[in-house]
Motif scaffolding. Sequence first.
Motif, mmCIF file in Angstrom:
data_model
loop_
_atom_site.group_PDB
_atom_site.id
_atom_site.type_symbol
_atom_site.label_atom_id
_atom_site.label_comp_id
_atom_site.label_asym_id
_atom_site.label_seq_id
_atom_site.Cartn_x
_atom_site.Cartn_y
_atom_site.Cartn_z
ATOM 1 N N MET A 1 4.092 22.473 6.276
ATOM 2 C CA MET A 1 4.899 23.480 5.583
ATOM 3 C C MET A 1 5.398 22.979 4.225
ATOM 4 S SD MET A 1 7.007 25.429 8.613
ATOM 5 C CE MET A 1 7.617 23.968 9.442
ATOM 6 N N ILE A 2 5.491 21.676 4.075
ATOM 7 C CA ILE A 2 5.859 21.111 2.777
ATOM 8 C C ILE A 2 4.631 21.040 1.883
ATOM 9 C CG2 ILE A 2 6.791 19.071 1.607
ATOM 10 C CD1 ILE A 2 8.334 18.478 4.215
ATOM 11 N N SER B 1 4.982 13.327 -1.162
ATOM 12 C CA SER B 1 5.330 12.092 -0.469
ATOM 13 C C SER B 1 6.028 12.386 0.857
ATOM 14 C CB SER B 1 6.234 11.230 -1.363
ATOM 15 O OG SER B 1 6.568 10.016 -0.732
ATOM 16 N N LEU B 2 6.889 13.391 0.861
ATOM 17 C CA LEU B 2 7.608 13.749 2.084
ATOM 18 C C LEU B 2 6.666 14.351 3.127
ATOM 19 C CD1 LEU B 2 10.374 13.887 3.466
ATOM 20 C CD2 LEU B 2 10.679 16.159 2.438
ATOM 21 N N ALA B 3 5.728 15.174 2.672
ATOM 22 C CA ALA B 3 4.757 15.770 3.598
ATOM 23 C C ALA B 3 3.948 14.687 4.301
ATOM 24 C CB ALA B 3 3.827 16.721 2.850
ATOM 25 N N THR B 4 3.452 13.727 3.533
ATOM 26 C CA THR B 4 2.667 12.646 4.134
ATOM 27 C C THR B 4 3.519 11.791 5.063
ATOM 28 O OG1 THR B 4 3.032 11.289 2.150
ATOM 29 C CG2 THR B 4 0.994 12.553 2.259
ATOM 30 N N PHE B 5 4.807 11.663 4.758
ATOM 31 C CA PHE B 5 5.712 10.908 5.632
ATOM 32 C C PHE B 5 5.803 11.562 7.004
ATOM 33 C CE2 PHE B 5 10.083 10.486 7.317
ATOM 34 C CZ PHE B 5 10.082 9.120 7.582
ATOM 35 N N PHE B 6 5.886 12.876 7.040
ATOM 36 C CA PHE B 6 5.949 13.569 8.324
ATOM 37 C C PHE B 6 4.633 13.432 9.091
ATOM 38 C CE2 PHE B 6 9.761 15.755 6.721
ATOM 39 C CZ PHE B 6 10.550 15.699 7.861
ATOM 40 N N PHE C 1 2.314 31.149 -2.150
ATOM 41 C CA PHE C 1 1.424 30.315 -1.355
ATOM 42 C C PHE C 1 2.075 29.914 -0.031
ATOM 43 C CE2 PHE C 1 -0.777 29.432 -5.494
ATOM 44 C CZ PHE C 1 -2.000 29.965 -5.113
ATOM 45 N N GLY C 2 3.385 29.747 -0.030
ATOM 46 C CA GLY C 2 4.081 29.487 1.225
ATOM 47 C C GLY C 2 3.990 30.672 2.168
ATOM 48 N N ALA C 3 4.207 31.893 1.622
ATOM 49 C CA ALA C 3 4.122 33.108 2.446
ATOM 50 C C ALA C 3 2.700 33.311 2.963
ATOM 51 C CB ALA C 3 4.574 34.315 1.633
ATOM 52 N N GLN C 4 1.720 33.023 2.134
ATOM 53 C CA GLN C 4 0.323 33.164 2.549
ATOM 54 C C GLN C 4 0.009 32.237 3.726
ATOM 55 O OE1 GLN C 4 -2.870 31.137 0.359
ATOM 56 N NE2 GLN C 4 -3.791 33.139 -0.004
ATOM 57 N N PHE D 1 3.406 28.599 15.830
ATOM 58 C CA PHE D 1 4.636 29.382 15.922
ATOM 59 C C PHE D 1 5.698 28.842 14.966
ATOM 60 C CE2 PHE D 1 8.837 30.211 17.770
ATOM 61 C CZ PHE D 1 8.786 31.593 17.901
ATOM 62 N N LEU D 2 5.825 27.528 14.894
ATOM 63 C CA LEU D 2 6.791 26.916 13.972
ATOM 64 C C LEU D 2 6.515 27.327 12.533
ATOM 65 C CD1 LEU D 2 9.075 24.735 13.514
ATOM 66 C CD2 LEU D 2 7.194 23.128 13.119
ATOM 67 N N ILE D 3 5.252 27.239 12.130
ATOM 68 C CA ILE D 3 4.887 27.567 10.748
ATOM 69 C C ILE D 3 5.111 29.049 10.458
ATOM 70 C CG2 ILE D 3 2.961 27.688 9.113
ATOM 71 C CD1 ILE D 3 1.848 25.148 10.492
ATOM 72 N N ALA D 4 4.718 29.900 11.391
ATOM 73 C CA ALA D 4 4.858 31.340 11.178
ATOM 74 C C ALA D 4 6.312 31.767 11.047
ATOM 75 C CB ALA D 4 4.194 32.102 12.336
ATOM 76 N N THR D 5 7.213 31.066 11.714
ATOM 77 C CA THR D 5 8.622 31.490 11.742
ATOM 78 C C THR D 5 9.509 30.778 10.728
ATOM 79 O OG1 THR D 5 9.047 29.915 13.543
ATOM 80 C CG2 THR D 5 8.535 32.188 14.156
#
Length: 402
Positions: A319-320, A280-285, A130-133, A257-261
């Motif tokens: 990305m998280i 929790s970390l994703a929502t923090f960002f 799912f991350g690669a997708q 670009f950030l996500i793709a790389t």
Amino acid sequence: MPFKARILITGNFLSALGNGLVFPFMFIYLNEIRGISPALAGVVTGYGMLASLLFSPLHGTLIDHWGPRPILFGSLIVSAIGYAGFATIRNFPTALLIITITSLGQSAMWPSQSALAVEIVPQENVTRYFGAQFAMMNLGLGLGGLISAIFVLDNKAGSYERLYFIDGLTFLIYLVSVIFIKDVGHRNSAERKERSEQGDGWAKVFSDKRFMKYWILAVLCIFSGYSQLEVGFTSFSRKFAHASPAVLAWAFFANTFLIATTQLWFTKKVEKMDSKKAISLATFFWILAWITLALAGLVSVVAVAMVIICQIVFGIGEMIWSPVMPTVVNALAPEHLRGRYNALAANSWQIAGIGGPVVAGSLIGANLQWFWIGSLVLLLSFASLASLRLNIPNAKVELRHE
């Protein structure tokens, strides 16, 4: 990653490439090229989300009965017709017809390809898949946007029509790639009969308290995060940070670009984390991203930089979040109800996608921009803390087969 999984990711990349060709121009196309008023163009977009929401329960049921592969087949054909059909739009009624067809296809594509992926990918690699997708999807969207900037050299209808025809073609190419995914994702007559006799359905899904708590939290997070980007982020940046269209383009490009790389690097880190902590970390960002946007509206000398940094910080949260959410959904779902679970998970995006732009547009339009940002920070802070109390499996958990 299995060969069949790579085929699925490649097909998803191609469809994202096609969507990237037209995504930046939908409002311009409806309003400036086809003469549909701004208000009605907004109605078309909102109606598309609503139609997807209404179609999703049917798609979940069909996936569980027939298997994800035939439903994915059908969804790609309908999506190809829908996106290519945008070239035929001439007025508001035809726009509603075309967006209905497109929503029918897209609301089936997302849950069916997720359910099919889980049947193809070894369970220890589901999070990585799912991350690669997500990374390839963002790469496709980004490249599509760059290509469209070359093709749309004028403001004539023909330029846009060609892009929509190409977008439709990418879904047919995706369809061809799925042909090579054999011996998986379909149910024979005995399996269909067995599932019908089990009697489990949507009532079983809604009675799953663990999943429903997770789903409610997902709606809250997506509403306070993703659904605020198209209208909220853009409107605030233009009106209060005085960002030019070029700055907004660079901000979204930086995010893509950030996500793709770097998505795959983040996915490896997320695989080692507790799912609750990852959410929790994703929502923090995302909280940090909205605070950064607030600074853009307060300090003019750094406004341009803050607008772009907002999208970069938001992308880290994405990305998280992106590999964790579908992994947890499929880990919580019994095998025979995986279509329904994925369809309801897709609904969380559609519900938030309907409400988010309306709330953002209303508050910012009423000059309540600080209330808007403050509310998002408070909602995400609550979600960040609440996620730590969820009873959900970790990314590496075994999928349920009962």
